[in-house]
Motif scaffolding. Structure first.
Motif, mmCIF file in Angstrom:
data_model
loop_
_atom_site.group_PDB
_atom_site.id
_atom_site.type_symbol
_atom_site.label_atom_id
_atom_site.label_comp_id
_atom_site.label_asym_id
_atom_site.label_seq_id
_atom_site.Cartn_x
_atom_site.Cartn_y
_atom_site.Cartn_z
ATOM 1 N N ASP A 443 15.492 -4.126 -11.768
ATOM 2 C CA ASP A 443 14.496 -3.408 -10.907
ATOM 3 C C ASP A 443 13.306 -3.568 -11.352
ATOM 4 N N THR A 444 12.287 -4.086 -10.862
ATOM 5 C CA THR A 444 10.967 -4.202 -11.493
ATOM 6 C C THR A 444 9.834 -3.471 -10.700
ATOM 7 N N THR A 448 -0.126 -4.448 -6.910
ATOM 8 C CA THR A 448 -1.007 -5.813 -7.093
ATOM 9 C C THR A 448 -1.994 -5.222 -8.068
ATOM 10 N N ASP A 532 2.052 6.640 -7.670
ATOM 11 C CA ASP A 532 3.530 6.897 -7.430
ATOM 12 C C ASP A 532 3.898 8.010 -7.917
HETATM 13 C C1 WTA Z 1 5.913 0.248 -4.659
HETATM 14 C C2 WTA Z 1 4.243 -4.942 -5.212
HETATM 15 C C3 WTA Z 1 9.829 1.624 -6.560
HETATM 16 C C4 WTA Z 1 5.253 1.340 -5.584
HETATM 17 C C5 WTA Z 1 4.731 -5.717 -6.375
HETATM 18 C C6 WTA Z 1 3.945 0.585 -6.073
HETATM 19 C C7 WTA Z 1 7.979 0.039 -6.136
HETATM 20 C C8 WTA Z 1 3.637 -0.408 -4.713
HETATM 21 C C9 WTA Z 1 8.763 -0.658 -6.892
HETATM 22 C C10 WTA Z 1 3.095 -1.502 -5.106
HETATM 23 C C11 WTA Z 1 9.979 -0.618 -7.605
HETATM 24 C C12 WTA Z 1 6.851 -1.663 -6.336
HETATM 25 N N1 WTA Z 1 10.496 0.698 -7.450
HETATM 26 N N2 WTA Z 1 8.686 1.235 -5.991
HETATM 27 N N3 WTA Z 1 10.749 -1.470 -8.250
HETATM 28 N N4 WTA Z 1 7.990 -2.003 -6.916
HETATM 29 N N5 WTA Z 1 6.867 -0.468 -5.672
HETATM 30 O O1 WTA Z 1 0.773 -3.442 -4.338
HETATM 31 O O2 WTA Z 1 5.083 2.519 -4.595
HETATM 32 O O3 WTA Z 1 2.500 -4.619 -2.920
HETATM 33 O O4 WTA Z 1 2.895 1.385 -6.132
HETATM 34 O O5 WTA Z 1 3.061 -4.664 -5.184
HETATM 35 O O6 WTA Z 1 5.118 -0.649 -4.098
HETATM 36 O O7 WTA Z 1 3.024 -2.234 -3.920
HETATM 37 P P1 WTA Z 1 2.343 -3.784 -4.062
#
Ligand code: WTA
Length: 677
Positions: A443-444, A448, A532
């Motif tokens: 889980d990554t 952005t 977050d």
């Molecule tokens: C959420 C996507 C929980 C988080 C790569 C972050 C996650 C936002 C996770 C970014 C994860 C992304 N577990 N929440 N593994 N990965 N998020 O910019 O709220 O489209 O701040 O990037 O997605 O979304 P973005």
């Protein structure tokens, strides 16, 4: 009352955490399941446990080592990190390199020209295979063609393309000549495209006549024509890929076909090195205000962390693995983990144009079986959709090639995590055989803004835990802090922050350095504020709890409440609007809008459909509210701030919470009365 959907009663810890990160923690399950890597997996893993210590001893030195071993520099760097003017970082500043050379030419020079770079599968079932040698040639031609159209280093290019190889070719061709790409997801509207073109002052647009969606051709070029209709833009040319053969309008002198320009261009093109801090791309993302932010990434640091994380987190063995990241190139995952990292690392990847249910609900698994995909990287929303469709569907395919599974974009609930493991990761063949040791799940967590993965288990090292992204990667300083910026103890929750600069960090917001400081570096002065909520469990593992600001996460796509509110109030029938993200079993969150209508609109039976379509036109179909509720009033504080928390209670089917700070204490009962009617 107008309502499409009653709203889901499911209240996740993540949602509660949005406004009170501490409150929801009691509800979080105590997860005791652990899945340690098998000894065989651990022994063959590309990254071993010692890497954490190496990185902890000297993080910049660790990154310098990665930069030199994973990338080829036309000029080596002498300084790793310049953090003398925070929050503006420079990594490897006096070094020079070319992103496209690193992704392509050098592999061909190293004798890997015949290795498959991309297996492309179109939605209608057409296929194309590109070896590294062929992809290199295409990128060189595109680079020549773009230069012939007047594009030079530093110019911006708006890319509005479906998931076809030309998307990757375009990005790499831009990078090759030092032009800065700004991809706009093809699901965004003409208006959204235009505002992004204007903000970045793009000189070139690359698009396609159209694409396919669920078995039918769907047009794209008309949105570009619409976007460019009003004068005052900076676009000189539009390059159009012929994808679905639809008739398109044509502006002579401005529009050119990909086939005739790129097709006719020379395949000789020498890549020159660009400065490590030369802008590589801009990618717009939703923030807390209505105006999307152009997140800026530069070359050397971004590519270093992209390549490192792709190799480490997915345990990439490029000679044997077949990797498939299902993200669209319109989002950051499609940038880092489709266009750049896999190619930099010399991997073989699958690229698919369509939706998972076209022409049938087994399409993805058919592709995994066909190409023997060994690493699959996707989003929880997809996994939950597959859960709904039933385990029998993947059960009909042989998924035994899978050895690592990734998740990104939103918190993955332990139930979905376990399903992913048992139904996908343990599938050992069509006859329902099960593997003794299912594929590990990584889980990554990243954004952005972070450019690349920041928190994730390492599949050969970490004992994984359902629902938790667990540990900061080597060289990454993640923490969870309280309101005052003090680290929380294990078992407590707060805000996710980054304590130290990292190579692939955003370098700013395009054209707006103040907004960059305000958004990320003012909540806690010396730490990056991710937006977050997070918790550390008793083991110190990190759990992500969702956004603490007005950003929603719909199927892993970021949308801001204010952006949709602005779209709604731009319609003449709407007097006021408030938008919340309500918990949704499949998409994580769903957009729920509360609107106050003007005059005669109240009698229009089609008003909800009209408004949904209006949002689709202003922002794009992904932003259409799932539910629009027409209400007489909105709950506001005395200072006029809309109390979204109360609306969220209603949208999620709960009794509204504490309303004592409302300017007008009767508003909530007025709303419930009107909704009851
Ligand atoms: C959420 C996507 C929980 C988080 C790569 C972050 C996650 C936002 C996770 C970014 C994860 C992304 N577990 N929440 N593994 N990965 N998020 O910019 O709220 O489209 O701040 O990037 O997605 O979304 P973005």
């Amino acid at each position: 009352m107008s309502q499409d959907n009653a709203g889901s009663p499911v209240v996740s810890a993540a949602d509660q955490a949005q406004e009170h990160p501490g409150d929801a923690l009691e509800n979080l399950l105590h997860e005791n399941r652990r899945f340690a890597p098998t000894p065989e997996f651990a022994a063959a893993a590309v990254v071993q446990a010692g890497e954490y210590d190496d990185a902890a001893a000297d993080a910049p030195a660790f990154w310098a080592k990665q930069a030199r071993s994973l990338l080829s520099w036309s000029k080596d760097f002498s300084q790793t990190l310049d953090w003398s003017n925070p929050p503006f970082a420079k990594w490897f500043a006096d070094g020079e390199l070319n992103a496209a050379y690193n992704a392509l030419d050098r592999h061909v020079e190293n004798g890997l020209g015949d290795r498959v770079a991309i297996y492309f599968e179109g939605e209608p079932g057409d296929t194309r295979t590109y070896t590294y040698a062929q992809l290199t040639e295409e990128v060189k031609k595109a680079a020549n063609a773009f230069e012939a159209l007047g594009l030079a280093k530093g110019d911006r290019v708006a890319v509005y393309l479906p998931m076809i190889p030309e998307a990757v070719i375009t990005l790499l061709a831009c990078a090759r000549i030092g032009a800065v790409h700004s991809v706009v997801f093809a699901g965004f509207s003409a208006e959204a495209l235009r505002s992004r073109i204007d903000d970045a002052e793009a000189k070139l647009v690359v698009t396609a006549d159209g694409t396919y969606r669920r078995g039918k051709p769907s047009a794209l070029k008309p949105a570009v024509d619409d976007a460019l209709q009003k004068p005052g833009h900076t676009v000189e040319h539009v390059v159009v890929v012929k994808r679905n053969g639809e008739d398109v309008a044509w502006t002579e002198g401005r529009d050119v076909w990909w086939d005739t320009t790129v097709g006719a261009a020379s395949a000789e093109h020498t890549a020159v090195g660009h400065e490590a801090e030369h802008p590589l791309f801009i990618l717009y993302t939703s923030g807390t205000t209505g105006r999307p932010k152009g997140i800026l990434h530069t070359t050397g640091g971004y590519l270093t962390q992209a390549a490192y994380t792709h190799r480490a987190v997915f345990d990439l063995h490029p000679e044997t693995d077949v990797y498939w990241c299902t993200a669209d190139v319109g989002w950051v995952t499609g940038h880092t983990y489709v266009a750049y990292a896999p190619l930099i690392n010399g991997a073989t990847q699958v690229m698919y144009e369509g939706t998972p249910d076209s022409p049938h609900q087994g399409r993805w698994w058919e592709l995994v079986e066909k190409y023997k995909v060994s690493i699959l990287y996707t989003a929880p929303t997809a996994i939950r959709t597959f859960m709904k469709w039933g385990r029998d569907i993947p059960g009909q395919y042989d998924l035994s090639s899978i050895r690592v599974l990734g998740s990104v974009g939103e918190p993955i609930n332990p139930e979905a995590w376990m399903w992913y493991r048992e139904v996908i990761g343990a599938n050992a063949g069509k006859q329902g055989q099960k593997k003794d040791h299912p594929a590990p799940i990584v889980d990554t967590w990243w954004q952005t803004e972070t450019g690349a993965i920041m928190v994730a288990p390492l599949p050969g090292v970490t004992a994984t835990k359902p629902g938790s992204a667990q540990v900061p990667l080597p060289g990454i300083a993640v923490d969870v802090v309280d309101e005052m910026g003090q680290p929380v103890s294990n078992g407590a929750g707060g805000y996710l922050v980054l304590r130290e600069p990292w190579p692939s960090m955003l370098r700013g917001i395009w054209g707006d350095p103040e907004r960059y400081k305000d958004t990320y570096w003012s909540r806690f002065e010396t730490m990056y504020f991710a937006g977050d909520g997070a918790k550390k469990d008793d083991d110190g593992d990190v759990w992500l709890l969702g956004r603490v600001d007005d950003v929603m996460n719909i199927s892993g796509h970021r949308l801001s409440t204010t952006e949709i509110e602005s779209a709604l109030v731009s319609h003449p029938s709407v007097a006021e609007a408030a938008v919340v993200g309500a918990a949704d079993e499949t998409t994580g969150q769903a957009v729920v809008a509360f609107v106050i209508l003007r005059g005669s609109a109240k009698d229009d039976p089609d008003i909800v459909t009209t408004l949904r379509n209006h949002v689709g036109k202003e922002i794009g179909p992904i932003a259409k509210p799932k539910t629009i509720l027409v209400v007489p009033e909105l709950p506001k504080t005395r200072s006029g701030k809309i109390m979204r928390r109360l609306l969220k209670d209603i949208a999620e089917g709960r009794e509204a919470g504490d309303a004592t700070t409302l300017a007008d204490s009767t508003v909530m009962s007025q709303i419930s009365d009107s909704l009851r009617k």
